[in-house]
Design a protein around this motif. Structure first.
Motif, PDB file in Angstrom:
ATOM      1  N   LYS A 172      26.503  24.054  76.431  1.00  0.00           N
ATOM      2  CA  LYS A 172      25.772  24.346  75.183  1.00  0.00           C
ATOM      3  C   LYS A 172      25.519  25.845  75.042  1.00  0.00           C
ATOM      4  N   ALA A 175      28.660  27.445  74.170  1.00  0.00           N
ATOM      5  CA  ALA A 175      28.986  27.172  72.773  1.00  0.00           C
ATOM      6  C   ALA A 175      28.142  28.027  71.836  1.00  0.00           C
ATOM      7  N   ASP A 176      26.838  28.178  72.164  1.00  0.00           N
ATOM      8  CA  ASP A 176      25.973  29.021  71.327  1.00  0.00           C
ATOM      9  C   ASP A 176      26.438  30.477  71.341  1.00  0.00           C
ATOM     10  N   ARG A 179      29.468  30.769  69.340  1.00  0.00           N
ATOM     11  CA  ARG A 179      29.136  30.708  67.912  1.00  0.00           C
ATOM     12  C   ARG A 179      28.617  32.063  67.425  1.00  0.00           C
ATOM     13  N   GLU A 180      27.744  32.708  68.260  1.00  0.00           N
ATOM     14  CA  GLU A 180      27.244  34.038  67.884  1.00  0.00           C
ATOM     15  C   GLU A 180      28.391  35.054  67.821  1.00  0.00           C
ATOM     16  N   LEU A 182      31.471  34.422  67.259  1.00  0.00           N
ATOM     17  CA  LEU A 182      32.285  34.098  66.086  1.00  0.00           C
ATOM     18  C   LEU A 182      31.659  34.659  64.814  1.00  0.00           C
ATOM     19  N   LEU A 183      30.331  34.471  64.685  1.00  0.00           N
ATOM     20  CA  LEU A 183      29.650  35.007  63.497  1.00  0.00           C
ATOM     21  C   LEU A 183      29.746  36.539  63.465  1.00  0.00           C
TER      22      LEU A 183
END
Length: 628
Positions: A172, A175-176, A179-180, A182-183
């Protein structure tokens, strides 16, 4: 595991058969089984013996004895250590793997159960089949391990669950973070995309503006062409007018001379010829021709007056070839090559282009590309005087023979003369059309010669403050110029790969020396003037016999360019500043080459002290280094 599972299934089948048959055990059956040769367990009673009644037997150790003395003690310790090592090895080798516990327990349980239940036939079948398989080696007893119970299984599952939860937490977090990232990457992508679009728009706008400017410039081309034609016509007209003016001035000068002779020879007629026309035309209007003649007459009078006031210097004719007594053979110092870096003077912000020694005192002047020259006291390197006035980099400088004046050459196309007592510029020589590379004083101190990028050299008269002569002949930049000691002969080195010898009185080239394959950067005379040394842009040094004007030897210390060469006061050592930062010292007697390593970058200039004990070099890092 498969063999153990088969054994367990066989035991269960035997138990089911025994229970189905409902047989009971009896002593006769057991005796019958024993008589038939079957094997089973018997109940044995073990009596506990008292430890106090047990007799211990002492076993003597005949193989071990303690020797006497220090050496024997060391041997005994070594023997004990060897025995301990042997014991460990034996223990490691004699460790027996534990037999699997589960199969023997199952076998004993089955045998005891069948005997207890009186199932002799089943026991016989089981034992015969079991031992047959054991003898054939079909059944392999492997360590099955302890059979896990429910609690152990739950503990294993809980541990596995904890590990999975921990991995899930890590996944997790990863993944977080992904995700950061990616943003963030998407934001950067959007930013760069917008920046790219803006740059493209600006580029398109500039292209359109450039096209418009080209069209606008194209509309001016006819006008510029017409203006160029008019300019050339005006220049031509100006030249013709100047020629007519010079012719008229010469005519006026001739008439004035004629009138002067008439006054001297015929004192009666001259006043009448002069006064009568003026009386007749005293009140007549002055036309344009008369006005031009009058102005030309006044200009010629002014020029004649100026020429009468100015006095050109004359080149000396009775100069001694060697007036310096320090150059006699008995005063020549032994050659020195073991120079070591002694001090570093940081004098300029930009590269040092030239270093010259004062002819009589322990001073030196350094010129730099920062448009400044500095007078430095030795050996501490204190700056005594700073010269500011050139508008571009300085390329070369030279002391007056008396040491009171300094000449500097610059990239601003000028040569300036400085008074070292006052520290100001006393004369600026303008006439070159490109950068001036070098300058030199005549031994009499009345003339300064300069060489330029415009392929010419000029001789300047200090007293009349004008150019006395321009030397034409080189086809490329004239990089170096130097007067032959105590004579009217000049030596120039050019980028057209040649050296030229000139007569300063006539401005004519007396001889040219060819042999270099690249641009000649510098050339100099020995202190006694019997030899010439030159260097080129590929690191080749050539020595020439000045009396015969023939080459003597060629030395290649390249491929780095040679920027400057200089002799010591005895003329036996030649120093060369190289583009790779190395100072090469050439022994003219033995031909050996010594190298001085100390510059971090390119070396531009090198010069010896008067006694030859110290060497000074300047580099592109703005420093002057002393070697002693």
């Amino acid at each position: 595991m498969a063999a153990q599972q088969g054994m367990a299934d066989s035991a269960l089948r035997v138990l089911e058969e025994a229970l189905g048959m409902g047989l009971t055990t009896s002593g006769d059956t057991a005796d019958a089984v024993a008589a038939e040769g079957a094997f089973y367990l018997e109940q044995v009673t073990i009596t506990e013996a008292s430890e106090d009644d047990y007799e211990y037997e002492e076993i003597p150790d005949d193989n071990f004895s303690i020797p006497e003395g220090e050496e024997d003690l060391a041997k005994a310790i070594q023997m004990v250590q060897e025995q301990a090592t042997d014991t460990q090895i034996l223990e490691q080798k004699t460790v027996l793997s534990s037999k699997p516990a589960a199969p023997e327990a199952i076998e004993d349980f089955l045998c005891n159960f069948l005997i207890k239940m009186g199932m002799t036939r089943t026991l016989d079948c089981f034992q015969s089949e079991w031992y047959e398989l054991m003898q054939k080696g079909i059944t392999e007893l492997r360590d099955a391990g302890n059979v896990p119970d429910v609690y152990t299984q739950n503990m294993l599952l809980e541990n596995e669950n904890k590990i999975l939860k921990k991995d899930l937490k890590h996944y997790k977090q990863a993944a977080d973070k992904a995700r950061e990232d990616l943003l963030k990457t998407q934001k950067e992508r959007d930013f760069h995309r917008m920046h790219h679009k803006r740059v493209v728009q600006e580029k398109n706008k500039l292209i359109n503006d450039l096209k418009g400017l080209k069209l606008h410039y194209a509309s001016y081309e006819p006008t510029i062409r017409v203006l160029h034609e008019k300019h050339h016509a005006l220049l031509k007209q100006k030249m013709l007018t100047s020629l007519e003016r010079d012719r008229a001035i010469r005519q006026i000068s001739g008439l004035q001379e004629t009138l002067k002779h008439m006054e001297i020879g015929h004192g009666v007629y001259a006043p009448e010829l002069r006064v009568v026309p003026n009386c007749e035309k005293e009140n007549a209007p002055e036309g344009p021709t008369q006005k031009g003649l009058r102005e030309a007459r006044e200009q010629s009078k002014c020029k004649i007056k100026m020429k009468a006031n100015t006095k050109d210097s004359e080149f000396p004719t009775n100069m001694q070839p060697n007036p310096n007594p320090c150059l006699c053979k008995e005063n020549i110092c032994p050659a020195k090559f073991d120079y070591k870096l002694n001090n570093i003077f940081r004098l300029h912000e930009l590269p040092v282009s030239c270093i010259v020694m004062h002819p009589h005192k322990e001073f030196l002047v350094s010129c730099g590309e920062d448009r400044v020259w500095k007078l430095v006291a030795l050996p501490k390197g204190n700056v005594l005087l700073t010269g500011l006035g050139h508008t571009d980099w300085l390329s070369n400088c030279c002391f007056h023979p008396s040491g009171n004046k300094l000449a500097t050459a610059s990239g601003d196309t000028t040569v300036k003369l400085w008074d070292l007592f006052k520290g100001n510029c006393i004369l600026t020589c303008e006439g070159h059309t490109h950068a001036v590379w070098s300058c030199t004083w005549h031994s009499c101190g009345e003339f300064v010669a300069s060489s330029s990028l415009d392929t010419t050299s000029k001789i300047w008269d200090v007293n009349s403050e004008r150019c006395r002569c321009t030397l034409y002949g080189h086809t490329d930049s004239v990089n170096s110029i130097e007067f032959f000691p105590f004579s009217n002969t000049l030596l120039t080195a050019s980028a057209d790969k040649s050296l030229s010898v000139w007569d300063a009185r006539t401005g004519k080239c007396e001889q040219s020396l060819y042999g270099h394959m690249h641009s000649v950067n510098d050339a100099t005379f020995t202190p006694r003037g019997y030899m010439i040394a030159s260097c080129d842009a590929c690191g080749v040094i050539k020595l020439w016999d000045f009396r015969k004007l023939l080459p003597i030897v060629s030395i290649d210390v390249g491929p780095s360019p040679s920027n400057e060469v200089n002799f010591d006061s005895s003329g036996r050592i030649l120093a060369q500043a190289s583009g790779n930062g190395v100072i090469h010292l050439l022994d003219l007697k033995s031909g050996q080459i010594h190298r001085l390593m100390g510059h971090d970058s390119e070396a531009h200039t090198v010069v010896f002290s008067h006694d030859g004990e110290t060497l000074f070099s300047g580099g592109s890092d703005g420093t002057v280094r002393t070697w002693s």
